[in-house]
Motif scaffolding. Structure first.
Motif, PDB file in Angstrom:
ATOM      1  N   ARG A 199       0.813  -1.220   0.000  1.00  0.00           N
ATOM      2  CA  ARG A 199       0.000   0.000   0.000  1.00  0.00           C
ATOM      3  C   ARG A 199       0.852   1.277   0.000  1.00  0.00           C
ATOM      4  N   ASP A 200       1.910   1.300   0.818  1.00  0.00           N
ATOM      5  CA  ASP A 200       2.685   2.540   0.916  1.00  0.00           C
ATOM      6  C   ASP A 200       3.368   2.891  -0.405  1.00  0.00           C
ATOM      7  N   ASP A 201       3.882   1.899  -1.138  1.00  0.00           N
ATOM      8  CA  ASP A 201       4.496   2.189  -2.437  1.00  0.00           C
ATOM      9  C   ASP A 201       3.461   2.674  -3.440  1.00  0.00           C
ATOM     10  N   LEU A 202       2.315   2.000  -3.489  1.00  0.00           N
ATOM     11  CA  LEU A 202       1.301   2.419  -4.458  1.00  0.00           C
ATOM     12  C   LEU A 202       0.762   3.795  -4.107  1.00  0.00           C
ATOM     13  N   ALA A 203       0.562   4.072  -2.836  1.00  0.00           N
ATOM     14  CA  ALA A 203       0.095   5.404  -2.432  1.00  0.00           C
ATOM     15  C   ALA A 203       1.095   6.465  -2.886  1.00  0.00           C
ATOM     16  N   ARG A 204       2.382   6.191  -2.703  1.00  0.00           N
ATOM     17  CA  ARG A 204       3.420   7.146  -3.106  1.00  0.00           C
ATOM     18  C   ARG A 204       3.399   7.360  -4.621  1.00  0.00           C
ATOM     19  N   ILE A 205       3.288   6.272  -5.394  1.00  0.00           N
ATOM     20  CA  ILE A 205       3.231   6.390  -6.857  1.00  0.00           C
ATOM     21  C   ILE A 205       2.016   7.208  -7.278  1.00  0.00           C
ATOM     22  N   LEU A 206       0.891   6.999  -6.596  1.00  0.00           N
ATOM     23  CA  LEU A 206      -0.340   7.725  -6.940  1.00  0.00           C
ATOM     24  C   LEU A 206      -0.358   9.147  -6.386  1.00  0.00           C
ATOM     25  N   GLY A 207       0.617   9.468  -5.516  1.00  0.00           N
ATOM     26  CA  GLY A 207       0.712  10.815  -4.974  1.00  0.00           C
ATOM     27  C   GLY A 207      -0.309  11.124  -3.895  1.00  0.00           C
ATOM     28  N   VAL A 208      -0.670  10.094  -3.120  1.00  0.00           N
ATOM     29  CA  VAL A 208      -1.639  10.307  -2.041  1.00  0.00           C
ATOM     30  C   VAL A 208      -1.064   9.818  -0.717  1.00  0.00           C
ATOM     31  N   ASP A 209      -1.608  10.331   0.342  1.00  0.00           N
ATOM     32  CA  ASP A 209      -1.244   9.925   1.690  1.00  0.00           C
ATOM     33  C   ASP A 209      -1.676   8.476   1.910  1.00  0.00           C
ATOM     34  N   LEU A 210      -0.870   7.717   2.638  1.00  0.00           N
ATOM     35  CA  LEU A 210      -1.177   6.317   2.897  1.00  0.00           C
ATOM     36  C   LEU A 210      -2.519   6.151   3.607  1.00  0.00           C
ATOM     37  N   ARG A 211      -2.838   7.053   4.544  1.00  0.00           N
ATOM     38  CA  ARG A 211      -4.130   6.944   5.240  1.00  0.00           C
ATOM     39  C   ARG A 211      -5.297   7.089   4.269  1.00  0.00           C
ATOM     40  N   ARG A 212      -5.167   8.013   3.347  1.00  0.00           N
ATOM     41  CA  ARG A 212      -6.236   8.176   2.346  1.00  0.00           C
ATOM     42  C   ARG A 212      -6.352   6.917   1.498  1.00  0.00           C
ATOM     43  N   TYR A 213      -5.220   6.386   1.057  1.00  0.00           N
ATOM     44  CA  TYR A 213      -5.250   5.173   0.245  1.00  0.00           C
ATOM     45  C   TYR A 213      -5.951   4.039   1.007  1.00  0.00           C
ATOM     46  N   ARG A 214      -5.620   3.884   2.270  1.00  0.00           N
ATOM     47  CA  ARG A 214      -6.263   2.837   3.082  1.00  0.00           C
ATOM     48  C   ARG A 214      -7.769   3.049   3.164  1.00  0.00           C
ATOM     49  N   ARG A 215      -8.201   4.304   3.248  1.00  0.00           N
ATOM     50  CA  ARG A 215      -9.645   4.595   3.290  1.00  0.00           C
ATOM     51  C   ARG A 215     -10.303   4.202   1.972  1.00  0.00           C
ATOM     52  N   TRP A 216      -9.593   4.367   0.863  1.00  0.00           N
ATOM     53  CA  TRP A 216     -10.146   3.930  -0.423  1.00  0.00           C
ATOM     54  C   TRP A 216     -10.352   2.420  -0.429  1.00  0.00           C
ATOM     55  N   GLU A 217      -9.313   1.680  -0.019  1.00  0.00           N
ATOM     56  CA  GLU A 217      -9.423   0.215  -0.044  1.00  0.00           C
ATOM     57  C   GLU A 217     -10.484  -0.295   0.927  1.00  0.00           C
ATOM     58  N   SER A 218     -10.678   0.381   2.039  1.00  0.00           N
ATOM     59  CA  SER A 218     -11.663  -0.066   3.027  1.00  0.00           C
ATOM     60  C   SER A 218     -13.078   0.381   2.682  1.00  0.00           C
ATOM     61  N   GLY A 219     -13.211   1.237   1.671  1.00  0.00           N
ATOM     62  CA  GLY A 219     -14.527   1.723   1.278  1.00  0.00           C
ATOM     63  C   GLY A 219     -15.024   2.885   2.113  1.00  0.00           C
ATOM     64  N   LYS A 220     -14.158   3.444   2.964  1.00  0.00           N
ATOM     65  CA  LYS A 220     -14.560   4.563   3.816  1.00  0.00           C
ATOM     66  C   LYS A 220     -14.513   5.896   3.080  1.00  0.00           C
ATOM     67  N   GLU A 221     -13.884   5.911   1.918  1.00  0.00           N
ATOM     68  CA  GLU A 221     -13.798   7.132   1.118  1.00  0.00           C
ATOM     69  C   GLU A 221     -13.920   6.741  -0.351  1.00  0.00           C
ATOM     70  N   THR A 222     -14.615   7.553  -1.126  1.00  0.00           N
ATOM     71  CA  THR A 222     -14.794   7.292  -2.550  1.00  0.00           C
ATOM     72  C   THR A 222     -13.462   7.442  -3.279  1.00  0.00           C
ATOM     73  N   ILE A 223     -13.189   6.499  -4.152  1.00  0.00           N
ATOM     74  CA  ILE A 223     -11.967   6.521  -4.939  1.00  0.00           C
ATOM     75  C   ILE A 223     -12.174   7.488  -6.104  1.00  0.00           C
ATOM     76  N   PRO A 224     -11.309   8.500  -6.242  1.00  0.00           N
ATOM     77  CA  PRO A 224     -11.469   9.449  -7.345  1.00  0.00           C
ATOM     78  C   PRO A 224     -11.391   8.756  -8.708  1.00  0.00           C
ATOM     79  N   ALA A 225     -12.153   9.256  -9.658  1.00  0.00           N
ATOM     80  CA  ALA A 225     -12.216   8.650 -10.991  1.00  0.00           C
ATOM     81  C   ALA A 225     -10.848   8.585 -11.664  1.00  0.00           C
ATOM     82  N   GLY A 226     -10.003   9.550 -11.453  1.00  0.00           N
ATOM     83  CA  GLY A 226      -8.697   9.574 -12.106  1.00  0.00           C
ATOM     84  C   GLY A 226      -7.762   8.466 -11.671  1.00  0.00           C
ATOM     85  N   ILE A 227      -8.028   7.833 -10.550  1.00  0.00           N
ATOM     86  CA  ILE A 227      -7.165   6.764 -10.053  1.00  0.00           C
ATOM     87  C   ILE A 227      -7.197   5.566 -10.999  1.00  0.00           C
ATOM     88  N   ALA A 228      -8.332   5.295 -11.604  1.00  0.00           N
ATOM     89  CA  ALA A 228      -8.406   4.192 -12.571  1.00  0.00           C
ATOM     90  C   ALA A 228      -7.452   4.445 -13.732  1.00  0.00           C
TER      91      ALA A 228
END
Length: 128
Positions: free
Chosen positions: A21-50
Motif C-alpha cells: 500500500r505505501d508504495d502504491l500510495a506514493r506512486i499515486l501521490g496520495v497519503d497512505l491513510r487516504r489510500y487505506r480509506r479507499w481500499e476499506s470503502g470509507k472514502e470514494t476513490i477518485p475517478a482519475g485513479i483508474a
C-alpha cells in the motif's frame, strides 16, 4: 473500463502489481491513510485513479516488452539479476529511467518477463 473503481477492484489491482500500500500510495501521490480509506470503502476513490492505475500497468508491460526484446537480441537470454526488493537506490542506479518506481515494481516486471523465457537470478546488484 469504468472510470470508477470499487474498493475490491483497487485492492485486487494493488495485489496484482505486487506493490504494498505505501508504495502504491506514493506512486499515486496520495497519503497512505487516504489510500487505506479507499481500499476499506470509507472514502470514494477518485475517478482519475483508474487512469493512473492503467498507466502503471501499461508502464510495467512496456518495460517487460523492452526487456524481452533486449534479451531476445542476445545470443542467449542473459539472466535478469535482481537485488533486494527493498533497495530502491540500487534499482534506480541501474535503471534511472524508472526512478519514479520502487524496486518492488521491478520485481513485478521481472515476473512478467520470466513468463517469456528470460531467466531471473537473485544477486547483490540489479543488472541491465
Amino acid at each position: 473500463m469504468s472510470t470508477m473503481l470499487s474498493p475490491a477492484r483497487l485492492t485486487m489491482l494493488r495485489m496484482e502489481s505486487g506493490l504494498p500500500r505505501d508504495d502504491l500510495a506514493r506512486i499515486l501521490g496520495v497519503d497512505l491513510r487516504r489510500y487505506r480509506r479507499w481500499e476499506s470503502g470509507k472514502e470514494t476513490i477518485p475517478a482519475g485513479i483508474a487512469t493512473d492505475l492503467a498507466a502503471l500497468r501499461s508502464a510495467a508491460a512496456d518495460a517487460a516488452r523492452a526487456l524481452v526484446a533486449d534479451r531476445a537480441a542476445d545470443a542467449g537470454p542473459a539472466p535478469l539479476v535482481l537485488a533486494s526488493p527493498d533497495d530502491d537506490a540500487a534499482f534506480h542506479a541501474a535503471w534511472p529511467e524508472h526512478a519514479g518506481m520502487p524496486a518492488r515494481w521491478w520485481w513485478h516486471v521481472a515476473a512478467i518477463v520470466e513468463r517469456y523465457g528470460v531467466p531471473i537470478e537473485r544477486g547483490n546488484t540489479y543488472s541491465r
